[in-house]
Each structure stands twice: as structure tokens, then as C-alpha cells.
Design a protein around this motif. Structure first.
Motif, PDB file in Angstrom:
ATOM      1  N   ALA A 202       2.324   6.844  -6.861  1.00  0.00           N
ATOM      2  CA  ALA A 202       1.347   7.833  -7.336  1.00  0.00           C
ATOM      3  C   ALA A 202       1.898   9.246  -7.176  1.00  0.00           C
ATOM      4  N   LYS A 203       2.592   9.507  -6.078  1.00  0.00           N
ATOM      5  CA  LYS A 203       3.142  10.842  -5.835  1.00  0.00           C
ATOM      6  C   LYS A 203       4.320  11.139  -6.758  1.00  0.00           C
ATOM      7  N   LEU A 204       5.107  10.116  -7.081  1.00  0.00           N
ATOM      8  CA  LEU A 204       6.214  10.313  -8.020  1.00  0.00           C
ATOM      9  C   LEU A 204       5.694  10.580  -9.431  1.00  0.00           C
ATOM     10  N   ARG A 205       4.600   9.899  -9.801  1.00  0.00           N
ATOM     11  CA  ARG A 205       4.029  10.090 -11.137  1.00  0.00           C
ATOM     12  C   ARG A 205       3.450  11.482 -11.320  1.00  0.00           C
ATOM     13  N   GLU A 206       2.993  12.088 -10.222  1.00  0.00           N
ATOM     14  CA  GLU A 206       2.480  13.457 -10.320  1.00  0.00           C
ATOM     15  C   GLU A 206       3.565  14.419 -10.771  1.00  0.00           C
TER      16      GLU A 206
ATOM     17  N   ALA B  15       0.830  -1.206   0.000  1.00  0.00           N
ATOM     18  CA  ALA B  15       0.000   0.000   0.000  1.00  0.00           C
ATOM     19  C   ALA B  15       0.863   1.254   0.000  1.00  0.00           C
ATOM     20  N   HIS B  16       1.952   1.237   0.769  1.00  0.00           N
ATOM     21  CA  HIS B  16       2.844   2.402   0.806  1.00  0.00           C
ATOM     22  C   HIS B  16       3.592   2.578  -0.510  1.00  0.00           C
ATOM     23  N   VAL B  17       4.022   1.483  -1.109  1.00  0.00           N
ATOM     24  CA  VAL B  17       4.687   1.574  -2.420  1.00  0.00           C
ATOM     25  C   VAL B  17       3.724   2.170  -3.444  1.00  0.00           C
ATOM     26  N   LYS B  18       2.478   1.717  -3.432  1.00  0.00           N
ATOM     27  CA  LYS B  18       1.471   2.238  -4.366  1.00  0.00           C
ATOM     28  C   LYS B  18       1.293   3.746  -4.184  1.00  0.00           C
ATOM     29  N   SER B  19       1.224   4.190  -2.928  1.00  0.00           N
ATOM     30  CA  SER B  19       1.037   5.612  -2.650  1.00  0.00           C
ATOM     31  C   SER B  19       2.252   6.428  -3.087  1.00  0.00           C
TER      32      SER B  19
END
Length: 233
Positions: free
Chosen positions: A209-213, A202-206
């Protein structure tokens, strides 16, 4: 005793008086000040008025959920948060940690255990504030400021929770190395046995997502099926 010394103050957001009283008693025995409110709205108001060392936050509140209160706190503060809940579902624990909680204690619980977890979280926080996690470093397009507890990508500051920061720091310091979920649990969490593989995922997924922004189309964190993750930059 030095009259200028002030004890760390913990905010308790809990609608059951007996539970709150026990927590306040346990914290007081260990040298903590505490304040108590019964609703999420009161808790948010308190946080807007004063800086607390930590928040003990019940998930089931009369006016809202502790998860929603946590989201609102994280919009303005990185104060450590320990959730209290009557539910022991793994999905609830993952959600609580994913949105920025630092720990998760299920009712009924030992007040001594809760206080011990509070002490561990605050001790780790003091080490980080003193810069013992390391000063400013550069890792490819990333910059890490250990004293300010911040990581930037392409000169844009990332909005990271406490555990997201720690996990990304572990990745940045070990580029190309495949880290198992168990290794990440033991390097990121104070109580690794209280987390799990799904919490890591779950933390890796989050974080992704923030890096992709900031960098759309770039996958910095690679998945190695059946093993774990690695960082490429």
C-alpha cells in the motif's frame, strides 16, 4: 562506574499497579530506569516531553486502547513498542505488529521473558543505529540508508515501521528470489516463533500500500501462491 553513563529508560503505560510494579522491579534488576503512567493520554504526554528507549504499552487502558496510542506515537516517533494484552487472539497480535508494534506479550506473562525481549529489541536497535545493517545503497528506483533506518522510492521517503523496513530491506537485497513466509519470519523478526504466516502477509499488504502511494499501478512485490513472495524492480 562512569558518572556520565545513563541507564536506558523504559516508559510503562499500564493501569494495573501490581503488574507495573513487577515490570519496574524486573527492569531495574537488569539495569533499566523506568517511568510509569496509567493512561494513554499520560503516556502520549510523556513521549512528547522526553525520549525513551522503549515503551511497554498495555492494550486495555481506561481512557483508550493501546492500539490507538501506538498509532499516535508512530505519527511522531519510531521508539520501540512492546504490547501487553490479556487477549491472545492472533488477529490482535497481527494488528499490533501491523500498526507499528515491535513485540506482543500476553498476560499472564513472565517478567523475565518480557525483560529479555526488551533487551533483544534494544540490542538490535543499537546495531542498526551504528550502521551495522549497512550504509546507503541503491536498488533500482529504491535507495536504502541503513544508518538512518530509511528507504526511499523515486526519491520519496517511505514511512515504514521497524518490521516493514526490515522486510523491504530483505526483498531489495534479493531481487527476483522467491522467499517463503518462513524465511521472511526468520530474517525479519527477533522472535520468529512469536509471529506467523498471517503476520508476514499483513506486513506485505501494508508495504504494498505504501509503495502504491508513490508508484500507482506498479507491483514491486509479487505473490507466488503456496510459496511466498519475490521483489521485482
Amino acid at each position: 562506574m562512569d558518572s556520565n553513563w545513563s541507564r536506558p529508560c523504559v516508559l510503562i503505560v499500564e493501569d494495573e499497579p501490581s503488574i507495573a510494579d513487577n515490570i519496574r522491579f524486573g527492569l531495574g534488576k537488569e539495569g533499566f530506569e523506568s517511568e510509569w503512567v496509567t493512561t494513554g493520554g499520560e503516556g502520549l504526554q510523556k513521549i512528547s516531553e522526553k525520549e525513551y528507549a522503549l515503551v511497554v504499552l498495555d492494550v486495555g487502558l481506561p481512557d483508550t486502547t493501546g492500539f490507538e496510542v501506538c498509532k499516535q506515537i508512530r505519527a511522531v516517533s519510531q521508539v520501540p513498542i512492546v504490547f501487553l494484552t490479556a487477549r491472545n487472539e492472533e488477529i490482535d497480535r497481527i494488528l499490533g505488529l501491523e500498526i507499528g508494534g515491535d513485540d506482543y506479550v500476553c498476560k499472564p506473562f513472565s517478567v523475565r521473558e518480557l525483560v529479555a525481549r526488551v533487551r533483544v529489541i534494544l540490542k538490535r536497535g543499537r546495531l542498526e543505529e551504528r550502521g551495522e545493517e549497512g550504509s546507503e545503497s541503491v536498488f533500482g528506483p529504491f535507495s536504502l540508508d541503513g544508518e538512518r533506518y530509511q528507504i526511499s522510492l523515486a526519491e520519496r521517503l517511505l514511512s515504514l515501521t521497524r518490521y516493514e523496513f526490515r522486510m523491504l530491506k530483505v526483498f531489495l537485497e534479493r531481487p527476483g528470489r522467491v522467499l517463503t513466509r518462513e524465511q521472511l519470519m526468520y530474517q525479519v523478526w527477533e522472535e520468529p516463533e512469536a509471529s506467523g504466516e498471517r503476520t508476514v502477509d499483513a506486513h506485505v499488504k501494508s508495504i504494498r500500500a505504501k509503495l502504491r502511494e508513490v508508484s500507482p499501478g506498479v507491483e514491486y512485490i509479487q505473490t507466488h501462491r503456496g510459496i511466498g513472495y519475490s521483489m521485482q524492480y
